[in-house]
Write a protein that holds these residues in place. Structure first.
Motif, PDB file in Angstrom:
ATOM      1  N   PRO A  80       0.791  -0.899  -0.070  1.00 53.29           N
ATOM      2  CA  PRO A  80      -0.114  -0.096   0.214  1.00 53.29           C
ATOM      3  C   PRO A  80       0.443   0.980   0.099  1.00 53.29           C
ATOM      4  N   ILE A  81       0.034   2.244  -0.569  1.00 53.24           N
ATOM      5  CA  ILE A  81       1.176   3.718  -0.345  1.00 53.24           C
ATOM      6  C   ILE A  81       0.036   4.678   0.455  1.00 53.24           C
ATOM      7  N   ALA A  82       1.039   5.469   0.988  1.00 54.64           N
ATOM      8  CA  ALA A  82       0.670   6.914   1.654  1.00 54.64           C
ATOM      9  C   ALA A  82       1.201   8.044   1.619  1.00 54.64           C
ATOM     10  N   VAL A  83       0.539   8.676   1.505  1.00 54.46           N
ATOM     11  CA  VAL A  83       0.797  10.228   1.306  1.00 54.46           C
ATOM     12  C   VAL A  83       0.101  11.663   1.890  1.00 54.46           C
ATOM     13  N   GLU A  84       0.623  12.366   2.030  1.00 51.73           N
ATOM     14  CA  GLU A  84       0.560  14.160   2.853  1.00 51.73           C
ATOM     15  C   GLU A  84      -0.324  14.664   2.536  1.00 51.73           C
ATOM     16  N   VAL A  85      -1.112  14.951   2.676  1.00 53.55           N
ATOM     17  CA  VAL A  85      -2.371  15.884   2.980  1.00 53.55           C
ATOM     18  C   VAL A  85      -2.732  16.867   4.036  1.00 53.55           C
ATOM     19  N   ALA A  86      -3.004  18.093   2.989  1.00 55.32           N
ATOM     20  CA  ALA A  86      -2.498  19.647   3.124  1.00 55.32           C
ATOM     21  C   ALA A  86      -4.148  20.174   3.215  1.00 55.32           C
ATOM     22  N   THR A  87      -4.833  19.715   1.885  1.00 55.96           N
ATOM     23  CA  THR A  87      -6.248  20.522   1.512  1.00 55.96           C
ATOM     24  C   THR A  87      -6.849  19.345   1.298  1.00 55.96           C
ATOM     25  N   ALA A  88      -8.146  20.135   0.639  1.00 52.51           N
ATOM     26  CA  ALA A  88      -9.097  18.823  -0.042  1.00 52.51           C
ATOM     27  C   ALA A  88      -8.602  18.705  -1.124  1.00 52.51           C
ATOM     28  N   LYS A  89      -8.047  19.758  -2.211  1.00 53.01           N
ATOM     29  CA  LYS A  89      -7.407  19.189  -3.047  1.00 53.01           C
ATOM     30  C   LYS A  89      -6.515  18.068  -3.027  1.00 53.01           C
ATOM     31  N   HIS A  90      -5.378  18.119  -1.737  1.00 54.31           N
ATOM     32  CA  HIS A  90      -5.399  16.856  -2.188  1.00 54.31           C
ATOM     33  C   HIS A  90      -5.794  15.547  -2.028  1.00 54.31           C
ATOM     34  N   VAL A  91      -6.581  15.918  -1.141  1.00 53.12           N
ATOM     35  CA  VAL A  91      -6.897  14.362   0.074  1.00 53.12           C
ATOM     36  C   VAL A  91      -7.757  14.268  -2.048  1.00 53.12           C
TER      37      VAL A  91
END
Length: 356
Positions: A80-91
């Motif tokens: 699986p892959i994990a990514v940092e998000v900071a905004t709604a667009k990132h999500v």
């Protein structure tokens, strides 16, 4: 692809998320991730897609175009892959590319507006989300971020301890302040808790020590940055290690269990814990007696119009405590923190007397 982090059993090995600080090129991501998978030690892959920087002008990530690289790495490795998000667009972008695990970074955790924005877009979506502690040691901000996600209906929320910014700190990039993640674990005993030694240390040579301490404290695992060529990394080069060095580090870690069914151990531990309980009870009684004396001192000060705070006396108490503490193996930092708390409580008791 489901993450085993939220389905861990008592004897499961520590969970490890690893990958480059930043996704730089497709070749870099695929090579690093495949080498990480080959170690057999990694349960999930990571890479920074969007990189918040303190000042403009630095490398701020490749953006959305890096998500297909991670997705391909997942397909090639089965991880699986994990990514940092900071905004709604990132999500939204991460969900569109099937990212398995999201995490909220330290800067974002400290901003309730940003966390709420992420929570709103995740409402009704069951994707695992890990929340890093805020940059500054404010436990309630961390708690609040978790609660915002939970109120949005997210069932799989976990924690990442990445250390805290502190004035005068020189040993770490971000001071561990272990008591804060310990308190978070006390409040959320069933919530997965990972450590991020890379951001705590800021350099390679101390990664092992911090990773081991996390396991000693019962953390569920670590997130450690790895790069195919760390010295050439576009961000945070000093704290990254190659997949092969990571494998050696993980193999050297001692994995401890929370408990055991060995009767001899459990009996001995119960006996020692009972001694601790008795000593704690004695300490509480002594502190109560100390505060009673402090109130009498407050009465004399009130009668004679004397201020509560006596700096010379406080320095005398602290210096004597430091000497006595040193003689019984207590660290100066602990003695200072302990007596500062006792001193503040004494002041509060004397102040209550003054206000009667």
């Amino acid at each position: 692809m489901q993450s085993a982090l939220f389905n861990r059993q008592p004897n499961d090995k520590p969970y490890l998320i690893s990958g480059p600080c930043s996704a730089e090129t497709e070749e870099q991501v695929l090579d690093t991730c495949q080498r990480l998978a080959a170690t057999g030690k990694v349960q999930a892959l990571r890479a920074g897609i969007w990189k918040p920087r303190t000042k403009p002008g630095g490398f701020e990530g490749v953006g959305t175009k890096g998500l297909p690289w991670l997705k391909k790495a997942s397909e090639l490795t089965g991880l699986p892959i994990a990514v940092e998000v900071a905004t709604a667009k990132h999500v939204e972008d991460c969900l569109a590319f099937g990212v398995d695990i999201l995490w909220v970074g330290a800067r974002t955790t400290g901003n309730p507006f940003s966390v709420q924005e992420i929570a709103n877009v995740l409402r009704g979506v069951q994707v695992p989300v890990l929340v890093k502690n805020p940059i500054h040691p404010e436990l309630e901000l961390w708690v609040g971020a978790v609660e915002r996600l939970q109120k949005a209906g997210l069932e799989k929320v976990g924690l990442i301890h990445r250390g805290f910014s502190s004035y005068g700190n020189t040993d770490y990039r971000n001071a561990p302040m272990w008591h804060l993640p310990i308190e978070m674990k006390r409040r959320h005993p069933d919530m997965p808790l990972l450590c991020d030694p890379s951001h705590i240390c800021g350099r390679r040579d101390t990664l092992f020590t911090v990773a081991q301490q996390a396991l000693n404290l019962g953390f569920d695992g670590n997130m450690i940055e790895s790069h195919q060529d760390p010295d050439a990394a576009w961000s945070d080069a000093k704290q990254q290690i190659t997949p092969e060095v990571l494998k050696d580090l993980i193999q050297a870690l001692v994995w401890r269990h929370e408990t055991t069914d060995q009767r001899e151990f459990l009996t001995a531990l119960a006996s020692l814990r009972e001694q601790i309980n008795q000593l704690d009870a004695e300490i509480i009684q002594l502190l109560g007696r100390r505060m009673a004396v402090a109130e009498k001192i407050g009465e004399y000060k009130k009668e004679n119009d004397i201020t509560i705070l006596q700096t010379a006396r406080w320095n005398e108490v602290l210096e004597r405590a430091q000497r006595q503490g040193n003689s019984v193996g207590l660290t100066p930092e602990f003695v200072e923190q302990y007596f500062a708390a006792v001193h503040l409580e004494s002041i509060n008791h004397q102040n209550s007397v003054m206000n009667r």
